[in-house]
Design an enzyme around this catalytic site. Structure first.
Site, PDB file in Angstrom:
ATOM      1  N   ASP A  84     -72.566 -25.138  13.868  1.00 29.11           N
ATOM      2  CA  ASP A  84     -71.568 -24.819  12.852  1.00 29.11           C
ATOM      3  C   ASP A  84     -70.760 -26.056  12.472  1.00 29.11           C
ATOM      4  O   ASP A  84     -70.265 -26.763  13.355  1.00 29.11           O
ATOM      5  CB  ASP A  84     -70.619 -23.730  13.381  1.00 29.11           C
ATOM      6  CG  ASP A  84     -69.474 -23.419  12.420  1.00 29.11           C
ATOM      7  OD1 ASP A  84     -69.730 -23.405  11.200  1.00 29.11           O
ATOM      8  OD2 ASP A  84     -68.360 -23.170  12.894  1.00 29.11           O
ATOM      9  N   HIS A  85     -70.679 -26.302  11.188  1.00 31.09           N
ATOM     10  CA  HIS A  85     -69.712 -27.221  10.607  1.00 31.09           C
ATOM     11  C   HIS A  85     -69.479 -26.764   9.176  1.00 31.09           C
ATOM     12  O   HIS A  85     -70.411 -26.331   8.492  1.00 31.09           O
ATOM     13  CB  HIS A  85     -70.204 -28.671  10.603  1.00 31.09           C
ATOM     14  CG  HIS A  85     -70.010 -29.377  11.908  1.00 31.09           C
ATOM     15  ND1 HIS A  85     -68.771 -29.764  12.365  1.00 31.09           N
ATOM     16  CD2 HIS A  85     -70.905 -29.742  12.859  1.00 31.09           C
ATOM     17  CE1 HIS A  85     -68.902 -30.353  13.540  1.00 31.09           C
ATOM     18  NE2 HIS A  85     -70.189 -30.340  13.869  1.00 31.09           N
ATOM     19  N   GLY A 118     -64.221 -28.216  18.105  1.00 28.85           N
ATOM     20  CA  GLY A 118     -64.583 -29.263  17.161  1.00 28.85           C
ATOM     21  C   GLY A 118     -63.576 -30.399  17.178  1.00 28.85           C
ATOM     22  O   GLY A 118     -62.921 -30.666  18.179  1.00 28.85           O
ATOM     23  N   GLU A 156     -64.458 -33.603  15.814  1.00 24.98           N
ATOM     24  CA  GLU A 156     -65.103 -34.891  15.588  1.00 24.98           C
ATOM     25  C   GLU A 156     -65.050 -35.320  14.120  1.00 24.98           C
ATOM     26  O   GLU A 156     -65.155 -36.506  13.805  1.00 24.98           O
ATOM     27  CB  GLU A 156     -66.573 -34.847  16.031  1.00 24.98           C
ATOM     28  CG  GLU A 156     -66.796 -34.385  17.463  1.00 24.98           C
ATOM     29  CD  GLU A 156     -67.122 -32.909  17.538  1.00 24.98           C
ATOM     30  OE1 GLU A 156     -67.982 -32.544  18.349  1.00 24.98           O
ATOM     31  OE2 GLU A 156     -66.538 -32.124  16.775  1.00 24.98           O
TER      32      GLU A 156
END
Length: 325
Positions: A53-54, A117, A119
Site C-alpha cells: 500500500d502507498h 509508513g 518513508e
C-alpha cells in the site's frame, strides 16, 4: 512470556498486479494477468496472496483493498492480506467499514496487516496527515477499529478521532474483525504490536533482528497483562532464485533500486534471500527458527520472469522445507 505461535508453516505471494509493458511506458493493469496469478498461486499450493500500500509511490500501485476484493472473486481457498496497509493515512471509521466488507467478500479469509509508513512524506502531505503524528494516529486508529468491529453501538473521544454512538453493520465475518497484524521495526512499533495486535509482520530485517523483535513484543504483551491464545508471525521476504548468488544479487539490486529510488545493493545483500534453491531454503529456515510462520514472498526481478520464479520456488525450494511443515 513466550508468545504462542502457529504450528503450520505457510507461504504467500506479494503483489497482485504486475507491469506488462516496458518500465518506461504507461502502465495499465491487466485483469487477465491478475486472474492467472491467483490460479497459479492456488495450483502450486501457496496459502495466501498479499498486496502492499502507498497512496503515492516511486512506481505505479493500485489500492490494496480494491485489489483484494477483486482477487477474492477468483479464489475460494486463498487467504488474503495487506503487507502493509498505511492506516494513519485514512480515517479509521471508513477503514473499519471497508475491511469489514472485505472480510465478508473473502469469506473470512483476511489478515489485515497495518503499518505507519513515513518513508515518503509527500503522500502524508497529500492526505493532510503530519508525518510526526503517524504513530499516535496508528495507535488510536486500532482502538477505533476494534470498537467498531464488535458490531455494537460504540462511541469514541480521542485526540484525532471522535464520534457519538454509532453501530457498524454488518460486523466483520470473523468475530471481532480479521486478525490485525502490525508492522514496523522501531521500539514503539514493537511495543504497539505486543499491546494491541494479533500478530507482527516484518520486512528488511535479519533473522537475528526478528528474534530480538519477538522478545520485545512478548515483553510488551506481558507488560500489558495480555492473555494471547495465538500470535501470528509474518515476514515479507525479498528473494531471487538464480544459478549463483552474484547473478541473483545483480538482478535483485537493480530491481529494488528502481522500486525504492535508492541504491539498494547493500540492503539486498543483508536482507534478501538470493541464489540457488538451497540458499533460499537456508534463509527461510533461519527465519523459521527466529519465529516466522507465514512467509510473504516478494519475487524480485523483471515482471515477465515472476511466474517462472514462482514455479521454481514451488518445485525446487519448497521440497527442501518439507521437514518444517
Amino acid at each position: 512470556m513466550d508468545l504462542p505461535l502457529d504450528d503450520q508453516l505457510k507461504f504467500g505471494i506479494q503483489t497482485l498486479y504486475r507491469r506488462t509493458e516496458p518500465a518506461t511506458g504507461p502502465w495499465r493493469p491487466d485483469i487477465g494477468d491478475a486472474r492467472a496469478l491467483v490460479a497459479q498461486t492456488e495450483r502450486l499450493g501457496f496459502d495466501s496472496l498479499w498486496v502492499g500500500d502507498h497512496v503515492a509511490f516511486t512506481t505505479p500501485m493500485l489500492d490494496p483493498l480494491l485489489q483484494l476484493a477483486q482477487a477474492s472473486a477468483f479464489s475460494q481457498r486463498l487467504t488474503f492480506g495487506t503487507a502493509v496497509f498505511l492506516l494513519p493515512l485514512r480515517h479509521p471509521t471508513l477503514v473499519a467499514k471497508q475491511v469489514a466488507t472485505l472480510d465478508h467478500l473473502t469469506e473470512g479469509r483476511l489478515i489485515f496487516g497495518t503499518g505507519v509508513g513515513g518513508e515518503f512524506p509527500n503522500e502524508f502531505a497529500a492526505c493532510g496527515v503530519p508525518v510526526a503524528e503517524r504513530g499516535a494516529r496508528m495507535t488510536e486508529a486500532i482502538e477505533v477499529l476494534r470498537k467498531l468491529w464488535t458490531g455494537e453501538a460504540v462511541s469514541h473521544d480521542g485526540p484525532f478521532y471522535a464520534f457519538p454512538e454509532v453501530r457498524l453493520e454488518p460486523a466483520p465475518r470473523q468475530a471481532g474483525g480479521p486478525p490485525l497484524w502490525c508492522g514496523g521495526r522501531s521500539d514503539a512499533a514493537l511495543e504497539r504490536a505486543g499491546r494491541m495486535s494479533d500478530g507482527w509482520i516484518s520486512y528488511v530485517v535479519t533473522p537475528d533482528m526478528y528474534r530480538a523483535a519477538m522478545d520485545k513484543i512478548a515483553a510488551a504483551a506481558r507488560g500489558a497483562g495480555r492473555v494471547v491464545d495465538r500470535f501470528g508471525t509474518g515476514h515479507l521476504l525479498f528473494l531471487r532464485i538464480d544459478d549463483t548468488y552474484e547473478a541473483a544479487l545483480d538482478v535483485a539490486a537493480a530491481a529494488l533500486s528502481v522500486r525504492y529510488a535508492m541504491d539498494f545493493r547493500k540492503a539486498a545483500r543483508k536482507y534478501a534471500a538470493l541464489g540457488r534453491a538451497e540458499d533460499i531454503a537456508g534463509a527461510i529456515e533461519a527465519f523459521h527458527r527466529a519465529g516466522v510462520r507465514h512467509f510473504v514472498l516478494d519475487f524480485i526481478g523483471p515482471y515477465e520472469e515472476r511466474d517462472q520464479q514462482i514455479e521454481r520456488f514451488a518445485n525446487e525450494v519448497r521440497p527442501l522445507l518439507a521437514h518444517l511443515a
